[in-house]
Structure formats: structure tokens, C-alpha cells
Motif scaffolding. Structure first.
Motif, mmCIF file in Angstrom:
data_model
loop_
_atom_site.group_PDB
_atom_site.id
_atom_site.type_symbol
_atom_site.label_atom_id
_atom_site.label_comp_id
_atom_site.label_asym_id
_atom_site.label_seq_id
_atom_site.Cartn_x
_atom_site.Cartn_y
_atom_site.Cartn_z
ATOM 1 N N THR A 93 -14.244 5.339 4.727
ATOM 2 C CA THR A 93 -14.166 3.902 4.442
ATOM 3 C C THR A 93 -12.781 3.520 3.941
ATOM 4 N N SER A 94 -12.147 2.607 4.644
ATOM 5 C CA SER A 94 -10.824 2.097 4.248
ATOM 6 C C SER A 94 -9.840 3.191 3.830
ATOM 7 N N PRO A 95 -9.534 4.121 4.718
ATOM 8 C CA PRO A 95 -8.564 5.159 4.333
ATOM 9 C C PRO A 95 -7.169 4.571 4.165
ATOM 10 N N LEU A 96 -6.349 5.292 3.412
ATOM 11 C CA LEU A 96 -4.961 4.864 3.248
ATOM 12 C C LEU A 96 -4.217 5.097 4.561
ATOM 13 N N ASP A 153 0.842 -1.196 0.000
ATOM 14 C CA ASP A 153 0.000 0.000 0.000
ATOM 15 C C ASP A 153 0.871 1.237 0.000
ATOM 16 N N GLY A 154 0.251 2.351 -0.341
ATOM 17 C CA GLY A 154 0.994 3.609 -0.298
ATOM 18 C C GLY A 154 0.285 4.668 -1.112
ATOM 19 N N PRO A 155 0.757 5.903 -1.006
ATOM 20 C CA PRO A 155 0.090 7.014 -1.695
ATOM 21 C C PRO A 155 0.332 7.014 -3.203
ATOM 22 N N ALA A 156 -0.437 7.834 -3.890
ATOM 23 C CA ALA A 156 -0.323 7.953 -5.350
ATOM 24 C C ALA A 156 1.073 8.418 -5.739
ATOM 25 N N GLY A 157 1.610 7.789 -6.763
ATOM 26 C CA GLY A 157 2.887 8.246 -7.314
ATOM 27 C C GLY A 157 4.124 7.765 -6.575
ATOM 28 N N GLY A 187 -2.409 -1.382 -3.646
ATOM 29 C CA GLY A 187 -3.589 -0.529 -3.528
ATOM 30 C C GLY A 187 -3.437 0.459 -2.388
ATOM 31 N N ARG A 188 -4.537 0.706 -1.685
ATOM 32 C CA ARG A 188 -4.515 1.652 -0.559
ATOM 33 C C ARG A 188 -4.866 0.973 0.768
#
Ligand code: DC
Length: 227
Positions: A186-189, A7-11, A126-127
Motif C-alpha cells: 500500500t502506497s510504497p515510497l 517525498d523521499g527515504p528516511a534520513g 512524507g512517502r
């Protein structure tokens, strides 16, 4: 089956790194973002507003998303159609960010993702993979990089594609997307408690892939089941 959750943030480079690590390990790479993107494409094509949770939730029953592999590449099938060529536009990215916060959308993909993971050795990115989709994954990695480094990478990508862009603007977009993904209900990163943090700000892609393989090998044979 061995499951690796990334998991991880965009980019942050998750998909590139996860794909290469999967190749090295002989695992199947599962890009869950592409599945959310396919759902977003359905709503766009059918004129359903991303602001209308009721309409989006209602339409979920008409959507069938699955994945297949063609020449080693993940293909997303939306109601029988290969939609890979249509899910990477800016319009789809925006819609995906809007609709991925809805419970009905997430519930729809949750079982599909869990079933894939139960059947194969996979690296899934994903996140919410380590926190929600696969809480018992044997290996969990939270892959990130600084905002400035992520913006710089995106800038180089766009530049190579011949697309004009502004570094400052890209940085602001990343900050906004991070906030949206991390603050949703809902399901935050967020980093799973038992995930290994991998900051790739000062790493090459090859180094990051090696680091993922090492984290996997270190955990293999360890007694981290159920963690
Ligand atoms: O990884 P990506 O950029 O293709 O993801 C697109 C969007 O989908 C992103 O805004 C967050 C959302 N997403 C999500 O909510 N949960 C996932 N497991 C994967 C992606």
C-alpha cells in the motif's frame, strides 16, 4: 492554494529542508510522518500489536488525529492530547514502520491530509504525498541522498545528542527501512513520474532549501495543472 509535495527515504533531510523552505515561502509545513507516529503511539499505549492487522484496523475508529500550530511549530493532537513529546522514541519509530503499511491506517490519515492541503498553501512531506495523497500538487520533489551520506548525517545528529551509535549499524538500519518503505504493497515510497529529483548528498541544508524554492518558482505559472 499551492501544494508542494516532498517525498523521499528516511534520513534524507526532508523535514529540516521542508520546514525551512516553508518559512521562506510563507507556506505551512505539514509533517505527515508525525501523524503516523501519533497513531503508532496509540497502539503502543493500548497494547495493540503492530503485527495484528485486524486489531489495528479495528482500533482505528477510536483514534482521532489532528494537527495544530503553536508558535509556528506543528503540534499533533491524539484524542485531544498534544503528543509531540512522545512520538520520537525508537519504539514509536519501529511501531510506525510496522503499522503504516496497513490500509485502514493509511485511509484514516488520507482525508485529514487532503483537507489540510485544500485549505492552505502547504509543503507536505512524507512517502506517498506526490503519488497518492496529492497527485495534483503543483510542485513535486523527490528528495534523497546516498545511503552513506544519510547514515553519516544521522551519526552526527546522534553524536550531538550524546547518544552512542555505530555508523555501520546506522547504515544497515537505513537500508532496511528503505526496503520496508519501498516494497510495501500500500502506497510504497517511489518517485512520482512528474516529481523533480533532488539529490542532497553533496548539498548543504541552505543549498537544498534554495533548490526547493527554485523548483517551486520554476513551476509556478507553468501549465502543470493536473499533471
Ligand atoms: O518521516 P518519518 O520518519 O517521521 O516517518 C515515520 C514512518 O511513517 C516511516 O517509517 C514511514 C511512515 N510514513 C508513511 O508511511 N507515509 C507518510 N506519508 C509518512 C510517513
Amino acid at each position: 492554494m499551492h501544494n508542494i509535495a516532498i517525498d523521499g527515504p528516511a534520513g534524507a533531510g526532508k523535514s529540516t529542508i521542508a520546514r525551512l523552505a516553508a518559512e521562506k515561502l510563507g507556506f505551512i509545513y505539514v509533517d505527515t510522518g508525525a501523524m503516523y507516529r501519533a497513531m503508532a503511539l496509540y497502539f503502543i499505549r493500548n497494547g495493540i500489536s503492530g503485527d495484528n492487522e485486524t486489531a489495528v484496523s479495528e482500533a482505528c475508529k477510536d483514534i482521532n488525529v489532528s494537527i495544530e500550530y503553536k508558535d509556528g511549530e506543528q503540534v499533533v493532537i491524539l484524542n485531544g492530547e498534544n503528543v509531540n513529546a512522545f512520538i520520537r522514541t525508537e519504539q514509536v519509530s519501529m511501531m510506525t514502520s510496522d503499522i503504516s503499511k496497513y490500509k485502514a491506517v493509511r485511509a484514516k490519515l488520507l482525508d485529514i491530509q487532503r483537507n489540510i492541503a485544500a485549505a492552505e498553501d502547504i509543503i507536505m512531506d512524507g512517502r506517498d504525498i506526490g503519488t497518492c495523497v496529492l497527485p495534483y500538487a503543483e510542485t513535486k520533489i523527490y528528495l534523497t541522498a546516498s545511503v552513506s551520506e544519510r547514515a553519516r548525517r544521522r551519526y552526527k545528529e546522534q553524536e550531538a545528542r550524546g547518544a552512542a551509535c555505530d555508523l555501520e549499524e546506522l547504515e544497515q538500519d537505513i537500508i532496511k527501512r528503505d526496503r520496508q518503505d519501498m516494497e510495501r504493497e500500500t502506497s510504497p515510497l517511489k518517485q512520482a513520474e512528474d516529481a523533480v529529483l533532488l539529490d542532497t548528498s553533496d548539498m548543504s541544508i541552505e543549498d537544498a532549501v534554495s533548490a526547493v524554492v527554485k523548483i517551486y518558482q520554476a513551476g509556478k505559472g507553468g501549465s502543470n495543472e493536473g499533471s
